[in-house]
Design an enzyme around this catalytic site. Structure first.
Site, PDB file in Angstrom:
ATOM      1  N   GLU A 465       0.999  -1.051   0.143  1.00  0.00           N
ATOM      2  CA  GLU A 465      -0.176  -0.047  -0.064  1.00  0.00           C
ATOM      3  C   GLU A 465       1.033   1.240  -0.215  1.00  0.00           C
ATOM      4  O   GLU A 465       1.199   1.888  -0.895  1.00  0.00           O
ATOM      5  CB  GLU A 465      -1.063  -0.002   1.392  1.00  0.00           C
ATOM      6  CG  GLU A 465      -2.074   0.884   1.311  1.00  0.00           C
ATOM      7  CD  GLU A 465      -3.169   0.609   2.007  1.00  0.00           C
ATOM      8  OE1 GLU A 465      -4.283   1.365   2.141  1.00  0.00           O
ATOM      9  OE2 GLU A 465      -3.290  -0.559   2.710  1.00  0.00           O
ATOM     10  N   GLU A 746      -2.355   0.562  13.457  1.00  0.00           N
ATOM     11  CA  GLU A 746      -3.517   0.785  12.923  1.00  0.00           C
ATOM     12  C   GLU A 746      -4.746   0.707  13.501  1.00  0.00           C
ATOM     13  O   GLU A 746      -5.650   1.297  13.229  1.00  0.00           O
ATOM     14  CB  GLU A 746      -3.389   0.217  11.621  1.00  0.00           C
ATOM     15  CG  GLU A 746      -4.794   0.265  10.574  1.00  0.00           C
ATOM     16  CD  GLU A 746      -4.460  -0.360   9.179  1.00  0.00           C
ATOM     17  OE1 GLU A 746      -5.118  -0.066   8.255  1.00  0.00           O
ATOM     18  OE2 GLU A 746      -3.548  -1.345   8.984  1.00  0.00           O
TER      19      GLU A 746
END
Length: 887
Positions: A465, A746
């Site tokens: 990502e 996260e």
């Protein structure tokens, strides 16, 4: 004694490649209190001796010592300029000239003589190999070289080499931008690198972000199918003549020893294929081929004046161990972004293979699942001629641990070093407290920034990502700007945001935008749902305004103004009675009150959208006023009032209950000033009730978390804010600390209390968004804030809020005007607490000093305090002060 300590250029100490004059600033040192600058004088010269200044402002009688713009002055291209300043103050003192700062001017696109050249062909579009480019040139014998400045860039990633040595310290240049609109070039002074007679210039080039395999959808060739390189070297001789060496069709090209290099997957390097001396004058380039001249547009070239990715620090491994499964693992003790440099001995053809990862699983074995398809592997084949030292070239890894899959012989700790890479930014903030876990949290926030500010503000640095998600960047922007000087970093990224906006003003979820048109099979992002989510797209407005607050930066505000306006107009065009929507809303992303198996929190998207619509419209109105767009200021002020009225009617019942019963809904309503004053206390009390229902824990996601403590402390509930911050069981910030985190996760439960993992498809352990609590640490716990009317801390508000059972706190922030220091210590007293507060206010600024909860003043250090709703307050000038009071 009065002195000018540092002269800054666009808030940096030096610049390379300026095409326009920078904004100037300086910090002032004085042993006196209440120092105000009365006049300044600034000189520019092409010589450090300033024997013949090319510009002299004369004495300018005002107190500006930052954001100083000079009248139009024409600078020569590719030339170093020196700048110095001297001042007078209100105490009748005069400074000497400051130490000189310098900047090198750039080369406007129209002046480039170089062409984009490539050692690749269109048949190489699926390749991720490295290539080499070279050319020789001759300087006159006995020539007296006055200066040599080179400008260079690439379609892909490159390293510039001159006479056998790498030029500069930059890595991953030219960085990642919206290449079709905005391609950065780098500038270096290479005077000391040149020789009389024959010289050689060369470049190593790799795929990088330009044509590499990118995003979780794993497409390649987003911007082009061939790598390319361009350079323009200007050599100025004593007689005033110039010689230009530029990239063109006469250069030669070859493959390099880099067989493969990709951002996500790592690098494959065969040292047996190295061509030693390839960028030295005497190299025999047998087998090298003619280069291809590309038709790329030079008009998009713009200077990168500062903030390149560089090696910032080096870490030695903490341990080398064998896992229960028999894997050989290095532990560097810190989650980071960068690469491993190693020394190795072996036979020709022996191989080293390293796999980088973040965490061990519950049994202590290597855990790779959260990398998804990213390989993060380095493969190195030895040439076999003694000790060999290697690190990758055109990739980086996010890791704490490294699994040694292959190694000739037995590896030792001394063989390895972790090289930390991130954009070069000046550190500005530091906090230390009496609580070791809170100190570790601050450490984790800082390293979350380091790991994700690799040219763009990425969401995470390890999996497939590493994209510039706008929501993360918006949420964290102010925290980042306390920790580091982020002006240059964010200003560059915001320019790409403006380039990548849709014609209607929509803002892509990631900048640079490589999702639009490439997400046909994605369950969330297909069918055009790659832009315009509330809180994400609002980075278009919030980030420029934050740079204005933190640095007084009106230039970025002006440059981004049309982008800011376009985003607000996009929301207006898609709104009915001020309630707007678009195809995909992330809402309170990954909040713990989401339905089982969902990433989307329970707070209604309608509320989140309208709340951010109100905020961005309000900030746009303020920006318009700052920039002198008075009609726009009036129009958007009226629109903001209309949105707030619609919010009241839509989300508050007649008796004052907020219809959405979630923590985040109440946080946004309070912090964005969307609560009718008559209902404020009820809203605060309901938020406390919602907190108590979770046993004092948050269940907020990306939208609610950053503002939670602010919403409490700004509404008379500072104790509740401290209690929330200091929770150390799941879910909380300190839960991660106690679990051994060295960066921000996260997910609140990236590693669950039982040691198992959150779903591997989205579980980064270096994801800075929740690190936005750092803003509260600086603005509330330490109390360092700026006034909107005098941004950049020209006028500060020092209002620390002691709490959290801390005995003491020390904070420092290097503002553009100088160091702001705050320290407080608590001691028991007969009536409550005794607080010893020490503050430092930089010269040429003033501050409002607030003593939170003070009821008795014990020592005032000559300050004339007056009672206030918060306790006591006073206006103070620059200097150091020590105050003792009871609260």
């Amino acid at each position: 004694m009065l002195a000018v300590e540092n002269v800054t250029l666009n808030y940096e100490r030096s610049l390379a490649g300026c095409e326009t004059l920078p904004v100037f600033g300086w910090t002032i040192s004085s042993s006196l209190r209440n120092v105000v600058q009365r006049s300044w004088r600034l000189q520019l010269a092409t010589s450090a001796s300033f024997d013949d200044p090319c510009y002299d402002s004369g004495d300018i009688h005002d107190d500006r010592s930052n954001n100083v713009e000079l009248p139009a002055f024409s600078c020569a291209h590719s030339t170093r300029y020196y700048v110095r300043v001297r001042i007078t103050d209100n105490h009748g003192q005069s400074s000497d000239w400051s130490p000189a700062s310098s900047f090198i001017t750039g080369l406007p696109a129209r002046a480039w003589q170089g062409e984009f050249i490539s050692a690749e062909t269109l048949q190489d579009k699926a390749e991720s190999k490295g290539t080499l480019l070279r050319q020789t040139f001759t300087l006159p014998q006995g020539a007296d070289i006055v200066s040599a400045v080179v400008h260079a860039s690439a379609l892909g990633l490159y390293q510039l080499w001159l006479n056998g040595e790498k030029v500069g310290c930059d890595e991953l240049a030219p960085g990642w931008t919206s290449y079709h609109h905005h391609l950065l070039y780098q500038t270096w002074d290479v005077t000391e690198r040149l020789r009389e007679g024959t010289n050689a210039i060369g470049a190593m080039v790799g795929a990088g972000w330009y044509k590499g395999d990118m995003s979780f959808n794993r497409y390649r060739n987003y911007y082009g199918e061939q790598t390319g390189f361009i350079c323009h070297l200007v050599v100025t001789l004593r007689d005033g003549s110039q010689q230009v060496i530029a990239s063109d069709g006469r250069w030669q090209g070859s493959n390099s020893a880099i067989l493969f290099s990709e951002i996500y997957d790592g690098e494959i390097y065969d040292a047996r294929l190295e061509q030693r001396g390839w960028c030295e004058p005497g190299f025999a380039a047998q087998g090298w081929r003619a280069v291809n001249v590309l038709t790329a547009d030079r008009a998009v070239l713009q200077p990168q004046t500062a903030c390149p990715v560089q090696e910032i620090e080096r870490l030695t491994p903490r341990a080398l161990f064998t896992t229960p499964k028999g894997e050989t693992v290095l532990d560097f003790g810190q989650n980071l972004s960068g690469w491993v440099e190693f020394c190795v001995r072996g036979e020709a053809g022996d191989n080293v293979s390293l796999r980088h990862f973040e965490v061990l699983d519950a049994e202590g074995n290597v855990y790779l699942d959260n990398l998804r398809t990213a390989k993060q592997r380095i493969d190195y084949t030895l040439r076999g001629d003694g000790e060999e030292r290697y690190h990758p070239h055109f990739t980086f890894q996010g890791f704490r641990y490294v699994m040694i899959e292959r190694w000739p012989g037995t590896p030792t700790l001394d063989d390895f070093t972790a090289v930390v890479l991130h954009s070069a930014m000046t550190p500005t903030g530091h906090i230390e407290t009496s609580n070791a876990e809170l100190n570790q949290l601050h450490h984790n926030i800082l390293w979350g920034l380091k790991g994700n500010f690799v040219d763009i503000p990425t969401d995470c640095p390890q999996r497939d990502e590493r994209l510039g998600w706008t929501g993360d960047a918006q949420i964290f922007c102010r925290t980042a700007s306390y920790l580091m000087q982020t002006h240059t970093f964010f200003a560059k990224w915001l320019e790409d945001l403006a380039h990548d906006q849709t014609p209607e003003g929509g803002v892509p979820h990631v900048i640079p935008d490589i999702l639009t048109g490439k997400c046909d099979n994605d369950r969330f992002l297909s069918h055009g749902r790659t832009h315009s989510s509330a809180a994400w797209a609002d980075a278009a407005v919030i980030n420029p305004w934050t740079l204005y607050l933190m640095y007084g930066d009106t230039q970025t505000l002006a440059r981004q103004y049309q982008s800011m306006k376009a985003w607000v107009e996009f929301m207006r065009a898609n709104a009915v009675d001020n309630m707007w929507s678009w195809k995909l809303q992330f809402g309170d992303w990954v909040a713990l009150d989401a339905r089982e198996g969902s990433y989307f929190g329970a707070t209604p998207n309608e509320l989140t959208c309208m709340a951010y619509y109100a905020l961005s419209t309000q900030l746009l109105a303020k920006s318009a006023k700052v920039l002198g767009h008075l009609e726009d200021a009036e129009r958007y002020t009226a629109l903001h009032a209309s949105i707030v009225d619609s919010f009241h009617r839509e989300f508050f019942t007649p008796n004052g209950r907020l219809a959405a019963r979630t923590q985040t809904a109440h946080i946004l309503a309070l912090y964005f000033q969307l609560v009718p004053e008559a209902y404020r206390e009820r809203t605060v009390q309901t938020l406390l009730t919602l907190l108590e229902e979770q046993d004092g824990h948050l269940v907020t996601g990306f939208v609610g978390t950053p503002y939670f403590c602010h919403a409490l402390s700004e509404n008379g509930q500072a104790d509740a804010a401290w209690q929330l911050l200091m929770k150390d069981d799941f879910p909380s910030w300190l839960y991660q600390v106690k679990a051994g985190a060295t960066t921000i996760w996260e997910h609140w439960d990236g590693v669950k209390p039982d040691g198992t993992m959150w779903s591997p498809d989205m579980n980064s352990f270096n994801h800075y968004a929740y690190g936005a609590i750092g803003e509260w640490l600086y603005r509330a716990a330490a109390g360092i804030n700026t006034e909107e009317e005098a941004p950049g801390f020209k006028r500060s508000v020092i209002h620390p809020i002691p709490g959290g059972n801390l005995q003491w706190l020390k904070a420092h922030y290097a503002s553009v005007y100088g160091d702001i220091g705050v320290s407080w210590a608590l001691a028991s007293a007969q009536e409550g607490q005794m607080v010893t507060l020490e503050v430092e206010i930089p010269a040429n600024t003033r501050s409002t000093l607030v003593l939170d909860g003070a009821h008795t003043l014990l020592e005032t250090d000559g300050i004339d305090f007056a009672p206030s709703s918060a306790g006591y307050c006073a206006e103070v000038g620059s200097g150091r002060y020590r105050v003792i009071f009871q609260r």
